[in-house]
Design an enzyme around this catalytic site. Structure first.
Site, short mmCIF file in Angstrom:
data_model
loop_
_atom_site.label_atom_id
_atom_site.label_comp_id
_atom_site.label_asym_id
_atom_site.label_seq_id
_atom_site.Cartn_x
_atom_site.Cartn_y
_atom_site.Cartn_z
N ARG A 187 33.48 42.15 45.02
CA ARG A 187 34.71 41.48 45.47
C ARG A 187 35.96 42.32 45.12
NH1 ARG A 187 39.44 40.17 43.34
NH2 ARG A 187 38.44 39.46 41.42
N ASP A 188 36.27 42.44 43.83
CA ASP A 188 37.49 43.19 43.45
C ASP A 188 37.35 44.64 43.90
OD1 ASP A 188 39.82 44.07 42.08
OD2 ASP A 188 39.49 42.67 40.45
N HIS A 197 39.99 40.46 31.94
CA HIS A 197 39.79 41.20 33.19
C HIS A 197 40.79 42.37 33.20
CE1 HIS A 197 39.13 41.00 37.75
NE2 HIS A 197 40.27 41.66 37.71
N HIS A 224 42.11 45.98 34.46
CA HIS A 224 42.15 47.16 35.33
C HIS A 224 42.53 48.33 34.41
CE1 HIS A 224 41.57 45.33 39.35
NE2 HIS A 224 41.83 44.24 38.65
N CYS A 242 44.04 45.21 43.49
CA CYS A 242 44.54 44.15 44.37
C CYS A 242 45.50 44.79 45.37
CB CYS A 242 45.26 43.09 43.53
SG CYS A 242 46.01 41.81 44.54
N ASN A 287 39.09 48.42 38.26
CA ASN A 287 38.74 47.70 37.02
C ASN A 287 38.07 48.67 36.05
OD1 ASN A 287 38.44 45.62 39.37
ND2 ASN A 287 38.55 44.37 37.55
P1 HMG Z 1 48.86 32.47 54.93
O1 HMG Z 1 49.10 33.55 55.94
O2 HMG Z 1 50.03 31.74 54.38
O3 HMG Z 1 47.78 31.42 55.43
O4 HMG Z 1 48.04 33.13 53.72
P2 HMG Z 1 47.67 30.51 56.68
O5 HMG Z 1 47.16 29.21 56.19
O6 HMG Z 1 48.94 30.56 57.49
O7 HMG Z 1 46.50 31.24 57.50
C1 HMG Z 1 46.67 32.49 58.14
C2 HMG Z 1 45.38 32.79 58.91
O8 HMG Z 1 44.31 33.01 57.97
C3 HMG Z 1 44.92 31.63 59.79
O9 HMG Z 1 44.21 32.21 60.88
C4 HMG Z 1 43.93 30.90 58.92
O10 HMG Z 1 42.96 30.17 59.64
C5 HMG Z 1 43.27 32.05 58.18
P3 HMG Z 1 44.85 32.18 62.36
O11 HMG Z 1 45.07 30.72 62.67
O12 HMG Z 1 46.13 32.96 62.24
O13 HMG Z 1 43.80 32.84 63.18
N1 HMG Z 1 42.77 31.64 56.86
C6 HMG Z 1 41.51 31.83 56.45
N2 HMG Z 1 40.44 32.39 57.03
C7 HMG Z 1 39.28 32.43 56.32
N3 HMG Z 1 39.17 31.95 55.05
C8 HMG Z 1 40.24 31.41 54.44
C9 HMG Z 1 41.46 31.33 55.14
N4 HMG Z 1 42.68 30.85 54.82
C10 HMG Z 1 43.48 31.04 55.90
N5 HMG Z 1 40.12 30.94 53.19
C11 HMG Z 1 46.25 32.88 52.18
C12 HMG Z 1 47.59 32.35 52.64
C13 HMG Z 1 45.91 32.23 50.84
C14 HMG Z 1 45.19 32.54 53.21
C15 HMG Z 1 46.34 34.43 52.04
O14 HMG Z 1 47.44 34.72 51.24
C16 HMG Z 1 45.13 35.08 51.43
O15 HMG Z 1 44.05 35.07 52.00
N6 HMG Z 1 45.30 35.70 50.24
C17 HMG Z 1 44.22 36.34 49.53
C18 HMG Z 1 44.67 37.66 49.01
C19 HMG Z 1 43.58 38.29 48.17
O16 HMG Z 1 42.39 38.06 48.39
N7 HMG Z 1 43.97 39.12 47.18
C20 HMG Z 1 43.06 39.79 46.32
C21 HMG Z 1 42.33 38.88 45.39
S1 HMG Z 1 43.28 38.44 43.94
C22 HMG Z 1 43.02 39.74 42.84
O17 HMG Z 1 42.52 40.76 43.22
C23 HMG Z 1 43.36 39.55 41.39
C24 HMG Z 1 42.11 39.29 40.50
O18 HMG Z 1 41.17 40.37 40.62
C25 HMG Z 1 42.53 39.15 39.02
C26 HMG Z 1 43.46 40.28 38.55
O19 HMG Z 1 43.11 41.46 38.70
O20 HMG Z 1 44.54 39.93 38.05
C27 HMG Z 1 41.41 38.01 40.90
MG MG Z 2 41.31 42.23 39.57
#
Ligand code: HMG
Ligand code: MG
Length: 299
Positions: A15-16, A207, A209, A240, A249
């Site tokens: 995932r990450d 966690h 990085h 991210c 990481n």
């Molecule tokens: P948004 O654009 O505000 O969402 O994003 P929306 O509700 O307007 O949806 C936009 C489009 O995405 C729509 O499709 C939805 O259906 C679709 P359209 O109608 O335009 O065709 N959609 C989805 N599709 C599949 N699965 C879903 C989903 N949700 C909406 N769940 C949203 C808001 C939360 C969706 C967006 O910001 C997002 O997906 N963010 C995720 C970003 C991400 O994954 N970042 C990396 C992970 S976090 C990280 O790495 C940190 C961590 O490792 C810890 C650390 O290191 O600190 C965990």
């Molecule tokens: Mg991370």
């Protein structure tokens, strides 16, 4: 000073690790890789995320990956989930655990989830309720605990507010994220001391990085404080895309070797980690950032 005898590792590479790669790995390669990871002795693999494919195209095949991997009964296959649509998908695929995520930086939360922290907490309450009704355990990430990519201040009060919200949602484990790899051991001890005065230390995983190469030093500081759960990514993949400056990481390879050297058990086989790393290195066609993998490769 007594170090723990056993450490649990949460492998977040699929995932990450893959979310930050420019190359999109074909589904069958991901599946073979996760199957190799399942043979290393790891008992926790964050296999994918159910986020918007527009935001993270590299993990758009979350359904296919979970359908095609060979699940080992003793391994928890988890997925990252931000919202209602995500939890519906994760439930349908029968994931063993759902990882929620939120940032302690308003700026990063906006960038990563397109929401304020308060809005994200409200969204996650719905996700948590559905997961709990389905009997799926919850983990919760808090990003940017040790520093924000946007330079905004991170307050311990905000971190506690998120921890309280997670506890209220029924989250069983909270992973404190150093999203951009800026932490240092003194800071780690300071933040953990403050949190351990208020919460059960067993609630937390860390966690890190490894942007500045301090992750193992930070992990050692946390081990001294009694932390026994760490996230890591095979081959040091990760980052991210919505946190400028984030790098990989701490590599699972380096972490496991470090722990074994300290006579801390993990149940993980370092040679099998090598095989799984070698496999994904060839698929990505780039040198991975793990010192131990490089040492093993040169033999
Ligand atoms: P948004 O654009 O505000 O969402 O994003 P929306 O509700 O307007 O949806 C936009 C489009 O995405 C729509 O499709 C939805 O259906 C679709 P359209 O109608 O335009 O065709 N959609 C989805 N599709 C599949 N699965 C879903 C989903 N949700 C909406 N769940 C949203 C808001 C939360 C969706 C967006 O910001 C997002 O997906 N963010 C995720 C970003 C991400 O994954 N970042 C990396 C992970 S976090 C990280 O790495 C940190 C961590 O490792 C810890 C650390 O290191 O600190 C965990
Ligand atoms: Mg991370």
């Amino acid at each position: 000073m007594v170090l723990p005898k056993f450490v649990e590792i949460r492998e977040v590479g699929p995932r990450d690790g893959l979310q930050n790669e420019k190359v999109i790995i074909p589904t069958d390669v991901k599946v073979q890789w996760i199957n190799l990871l399942s043979k290393t002795g790891l008992n926790y693999i964050e296999a994918t995320s159910f986020v918007s494919p527009k935001w993270i195209p590299a993990l758009a095949d979350h359904n296919e990956v979970l359908e095609q991997i060979t699940r080992n009964e003793s391994i928890i296959y988890a997925a990252l989930v931000p919202n209602l649509k995500g939890v519906e998908g994760a439930v349908k695929q029968g994931v063993d655990e759902i990882a929620l995520f939120i940032s302690s930086s308003e700026e990063h939360n906006k960038s990563n989830l397109n929401a304020t922290i308060a809005e994200s907490i409200e969204n996650l309450k719905t996700v948590a309720e559905i997961a709990t009704n389905e009997g799926i355990p919850l983990r919760g990430y808090i990003s940017t605990v040790f520093g924000s990519p946007f330079g905004d201040d991170i307050s311990i009060e905000k971190i506690k507010e998120i921890i309280d919200a997670y506890i209220e949602m029924g989250v069983k484990e909270i992973s404190l994220g150093d999203t951009i790899g800026v932490a240092d051991p003194v800071q780690v001890k300071g933040i953990l001391s403050e949190l351990f005065n208020n919460y059960d230390p067993k609630l937390f995983a860390l966690h890190f990085h490894d942007t500045y190469g301090r992750a193992l030093a930070n992990i050692y500081a946390a081990l001294e404080m009694g932390v026994t759960k760490f996230d890591s990514s095979i081959g040091g993949l990760g980052g991210c895309p919505y946190a400028p400056g984030a790098s990989g990481n701490i590599s699972t390879n380096d972490l496991v070797n470090f722990l074994h050297r300290l006579k801390i058990e993990t149940n993980i086989d370092e040679d099998k980690l090598y095989e799984a790393t070698n496999f994904i290195q060839q698929a990505l066609n780039k040198q991975l950032d793990s010192k131990i993998y490089k040492v093993q490769s040169s033999k």
